[in-house]
Design a protein around this motif. Structure first.
Motif, PDB file in Angstrom:
ATOM      1  N   LEU A   1      11.030  31.493  12.130  1.00 37.26           N
ATOM      2  CA  LEU A   1      11.314  32.873  11.748  1.00 37.26           C
ATOM      3  C   LEU A   1      10.655  33.215  10.413  1.00 37.26           C
TER       4      LEU A   1
ATOM      5  N   GLU B   1      10.678  35.869   7.050  1.00 39.36           N
ATOM      6  CA  GLU B   1      11.798  36.398   6.261  1.00 39.36           C
ATOM      7  C   GLU B   1      12.416  37.610   6.957  1.00 39.36           C
TER       8      GLU B   1
ATOM      9  N   ARG C   1      14.318  36.363  10.015  1.00 42.44           N
ATOM     10  CA  ARG C   1      15.608  35.761   9.658  1.00 42.44           C
ATOM     11  C   ARG C   1      16.652  36.836   9.369  1.00 42.44           C
TER      12      ARG C   1
ATOM     13  N   ASP D   1      20.039  37.280  11.570  1.00 44.82           N
ATOM     14  CA  ASP D   1      21.359  37.156  10.947  1.00 44.82           C
ATOM     15  C   ASP D   1      22.240  38.357  11.243  1.00 44.82           C
TER      16      ASP D   1
END
Length: 304
Positions: free
Chosen positions: A63, A65, A68, A72
């Protein structure tokens, strides 16, 4: 279903599957579609968002940034949505879909698998997968619904249900006791051949408590070390020395006389058996059903 900005919900589902599985092929297998379709939908999502979500190499997918951050935020919501729809769709008696469970190797074989056999018979429309291993599984990354864990939960933030307690016993084979003698106090254990379970945080330091409340902490010296409960039990059964095992592992051995419980008037700290869930707010009906079933099974059939 299109989301604001022309983002398709299915693209988010595929993106999350790739992130959780760690690759396009594994995600495709989990989703039951062709890898090319997975690649196409991820590329479409990246184009619509205007940013790369994965760094692709010849060996793995990682992933970015931005990826991610999106994962999340989206993964817990998608799990809750899936579980909520599943609950509404299900009838009051039929459980369907899949249930993935992980458990310690020996405990899973002897005390989870038999319960799963009965649970599967009650719910024939439910596909069940049991993974066993002594490592701590990544529940989200591996798509695990429930992890059965023993001992003490080190992370207080984990979502878990306590299924029961178990005792810990100092044990040895009758042959070893005949050779080395029967210890009369905890301190005498330090003079015997000790077998240490290295997966424990302090495998050589144990605190014994007498019925009257007095306690004694003993520092052992390991002659043999192992990282497997099954290997530890086998070593003790073969007369290699003394150790501490959970009551599940030695219940039948003590009843048959294959092992002897040492210092029965002294107790050790009890441990817990837990059902641990992936992060998120919604626990699906099939998960709740198995936890309730297994809690009862441990208290009844599992005690035999």
């Amino acid at each position: 279903m299109a989301l604001p900005g022309h983002i398709d919900l299915n693209d988010l589902v595929v993106f999350t599957a790739v992130a959780d599985a760690g690759g396009f092929s594994k995600a495709a297998q989990r989703l039951g579609v062709a890898p090319a379709k997975v690649s196409l939908e991820v590329a479409r999502l990246e184009a619509r968002l205007g940013t790369a979500l994965f760094v692709r190499t010849t060996r793995r997918v990682v992933l970015t940034e931005a990826g991610r951050a999106l994962h999340d935020d989206c993964a817990p919501l998608l799990r809750q949505l899936h579980a909520a729809v599943e609950d509404v769709h299900a009838t009051s008696t039929v459980l369907s879909g899949s249930l993935r469970i992980t458990a310690p190797t020996d405990f899973g074989a002897h005390f989870v698998a038999p319960a799963l056999a009965r649970f599967a018979a009650l719910h024939p429309a439910l596909a069940i997968e049991l993974q066993t291993g002594d490592r701590i599984a990544d529940l989200v990354g591996e798509g695990i619904d429930i992890a059965i864990r023993m001992g003490w939960l080190r992370d207080s933030s984990q979502r878990a249900v306590k299924l029961g307690d178990f005792g810990q016993y100092a044990v040895a084979s009758p042959g070893y006791v005949a050779r080395a003698g029967l210890p009369r106090a905890p301190d005498e254990l330090a003079e015997l051949d000790w077998i240490a379970l290295t997966r424990l945080p302090a495998p050589l330091k144990w605190t014994f408590t007498e019925a009257g409340g007095a306690s004694r902490t003993v520092q052992m010296r390991a002659r043999i070390r192992t990282d497997s409960t099954g290997a530890l039990r086998a070593l003790v059964l073969d007369g290699a020395g003394v150790s501490i095992l959970d009551e599940y592992s030695v219940r039948r051995d003590l009843a048959s006389g294959a092992l002897v419980r040492l210092l029965p008037e002294w107790t050790l700290p009890s441990g817990g058996t837990f059902a641990v869930f992936p992060p998120g707010r919604h626990v699906s009906r099939k998960v709740r059903a198995f936890v309730a079933f297994y809690q009862e099974w441990l208290g009844k059939d599992g005690a035999g």
